[in-house]
Motif scaffolding. Structure first.
Motif, PDB file in Angstrom:
ATOM      1  N   GLY A  29      77.033 -40.596  66.595  1.00 37.08           N
ATOM      2  CA  GLY A  29      77.768 -41.403  67.903  1.00 37.08           C
ATOM      3  C   GLY A  29      79.254 -41.498  67.697  1.00 37.08           C
ATOM      4  N   GLU A  73      81.936 -47.447  70.442  1.00 39.96           N
ATOM      5  CA  GLU A  73      81.108 -48.477  70.326  1.00 39.96           C
ATOM      6  C   GLU A  73      79.693 -48.271  70.140  1.00 39.96           C
ATOM      7  N   ASP A  74      79.481 -46.915  70.617  1.00 41.31           N
ATOM      8  CA  ASP A  74      78.198 -46.375  70.312  1.00 41.31           C
ATOM      9  C   ASP A  74      77.770 -45.862  68.767  1.00 41.31           C
ATOM     10  N   SER A  75      78.886 -45.808  67.920  1.00 38.49           N
ATOM     11  CA  SER A  75      78.542 -45.458  66.386  1.00 38.49           C
ATOM     12  C   SER A  75      77.356 -45.930  65.642  1.00 38.49           C
ATOM     13  N   ASN A  76      76.881 -45.087  65.231  1.00 36.32           N
ATOM     14  CA  ASN A  76      75.847 -45.517  64.522  1.00 36.32           C
ATOM     15  C   ASN A  76      75.975 -45.460  62.908  1.00 36.32           C
TER      16      ASN A  76
END
Length: 527
Positions: A361, A364-367
């Protein structure tokens, strides 16, 4: 002084002059006999073994001193690695040699078979030579400075510290990445030197891993952050460590003349580095076993584990500083060269970002939790980018070994370069990995081009690719360095869409201390 005393002195001088002249003659004659005998012995041995010399490096002359001075000059100009590349092209050979005063032989080679011989198949024929004397003022008796049993004991002590479960812990990097990102964002899209930030970043991560506490050099007035701990000598450590290594490198390239480089600044910087290391060592030694376990429960600390094996403060200090050189400088250099090339190759950056975003990702959507040691190893293009960076910019571009006995190298001698080379005891063999990694024979016509795609179908290279050395002394921390570099590049790819080069100089000047980095920095814009 009366005239009579002067006359007496002149009379005595005239009387002893014949004796002095006689002794000078004896010394000169003895030297000539020794020179002739040792060269005759070497000639006979070389003939018996079917050896021939490679081309002679003409700049060296009889003494070899002009060549050594030229090497130091090129190093100081940031052109040593490329100079070695040029010299091998001029002589069209995989090996060249020079003599120091007709006695000491120095061989430079780029041949993978010779590198294999020095590092592996003929390992016991070679040692570090005078490296201990070169490095001892800063690094003492550690894994990088010792030979023989001292080195074996050091390696046995340190090997468990680099087990997979230790290097797999990447979560401790994230707080430092966040501070690094704040610095990058604070520049807007203006030009800044990311190498300077990488060196501060790696000193922060290395001190946390090694000492249990970070020096937090990235915390500065620019970000308005206060230091989260109070470590005496923190403000001097990073700069002093850099300056000391600069002098160590000069001592190394001066070979037997290393003692000429020992100025006051060098001694003062060594003292500052030792002061901080001693603070952490004394703190660890004062802890009970229960306190050590409690301090380690939230993460692995190199020093705390080492204290369980030895309580000798000198051993602890020296080994910590030896690993600091590797853990900090190699990773900072790798990251700097990598971003330098990514900024110049937007298509590579775009392809790399896609792989990272597809796996972990972005924004803000980083995992972030998914970026583990195991998952990073699955990112094949990221691995190719780092492999290509290490190919063009190996952390140690030139290295040395000294012959412990009369021996040979398998190739490089004679007009066609196929004959073995005779290596007398005490000779120095310098292997130039920087040039080996650029040989068209192994990497094609575009061997000087940054192209990660070449690794997609790369045939087995063996000793033509040795970014972490090889043989019994292969780098213990290579996975540690690659994991940290992979994590940082992956996180930058998640947080920034664009890296733009702000440097027109290519190829870049390279600073070679104990490891290699960009001489003038890596100037980029990021957003």
């Amino acid at each position: 002084m009366s005239q009579s005393i002067i006359d007496q002195a002149q009379s005595i001088g005239l009387q002893i002059l014949p004796y002095l002249t006689k002794w000078y003659s004896v010394i000169i004659l003895t030297g000539l006999i020794y020179l002739i005998s040792i060269n005759l012995k070497n000639y006979i041995n070389a003939k018996r073994l079917g050896c021939q010399n490679p081309p002679f490096f003409k700049l060296a002359g009889f003494t070899g001193v002009p060549a050594l001075l030229e090497v130091v000059k090129r190093k100081n100009d940031g052109r040593l690695a490329d100079y070695a590349d040029e010299v091998f092209e001029v002589y069209n050979s995989n090996a060249i040699y020079l003599n120091v005063c007709g006695v000491l032989k120095i061989i430079f080679t780029i041949d993978p078979e010779n590198i294999k011989a020095v590092l592996a198949t003929q390992f016991n024929d070679f040692s570090l030579g005078t490296r201990h004397a070169h490095f001892a003022p800063l690094l003492g008796d550690g894994i990088f400075t010792l030979d023989g049993n001292g080195w074996k004991d050091s390696r046995a002590m340190l090997r468990p510290q680099f087990a997979r479960e230790q290097i797999a812990h990447v979560k401790s990097l994230e707080p430092h990445v966040q501070i690094l990102a704040k610095h990058i964002k604070s520049n807007g899209f203006n030009t800044f030197d990311i190498q300077e930030l990488f060196f501060r970043f790696t000193v922060d991560t290395a001190t946390e891993f090694l000492f249990g506490e970070s020096v937090h050099s990235l915390y500065d007035q620019k970000l308005g952050l206060e230091f989260p701990n109070d470590i005496p000598g923190r403000e001097n450590f990073a700069t002093a460590f850099n300056v000391s290594q600069k002098y160590l490198a000069t001592r190394t390239y001066m070979q037997s003349f290393y003692f000429l480089t020992n100025p006051k600044e060098f001694k003062e910087c060594n003292k500052k580095v030792h002061h901080l290391a001693q603070y952490f060592v004394n703190k660890a030694l004062a802890m009970t076993p229960e306190q050590l376990d409690e301090a380690s429960k939230d993460g692995y600390t190199f020093l705390y584990e080492l204290v369980k094996q030895t309580r000798d403060p000198k051993v602890l200090q020296d080994q910590l500083l030896n690993i600091m050189v590797a853990g900090r400088d190699t990773t900072a250099g790798l990251l700097s060269f990598c971003v330098f090339e990514l900024a110049r190759n937007p298509e590579v950056w775009a392809k790399l970002r896609k792989e990272i975003i597809d796996n972990f990702g972005e924004g803000e959507d980083s995992n972030v939790d998914a970026i583990t040691f195991e998952n990073l190893k699955k990112c094949k293009y990221l691995k190719a980018v780092l492999d290509e960076t290490l190919r063009l910019y190996p952390s140690v571009p030139v290295n040395f070994r000294t012959a412990t006995r009369d021996t040979t190298l398998p190739r490089g001698g004679g007009k066609d370069g196929t004959k073995p080379i005779y290596i007398p005891k005490g000779s120095t063999v310098a292997y130039t990995v920087y040039k080996t990694h650029r040989m068209e024979e192994y990497y094609g016509k575009d061997s000087r081009v940054f192209r990660p795609e070449r690794w997609e179908n790369m045939p087995r290279l063996g000793w033509a690719y040795v970014p972490f050395n090889g043989g019994p002394r292969i780098c213990l921390g290579q996975q540690f360095a690659l994991t940290e570099a992979s994590y940082v590049i992956a996180r930058l790819a998640q947080m920034f869409t664009t890296i733009e080069s702000r440097d027109d100089t290519y190829p870049p000047k390279k600073c070679i201390h104990l490891t290699m980095n960009l001489e003038d920095g890596a100037f980029v814009g990021m957003k």
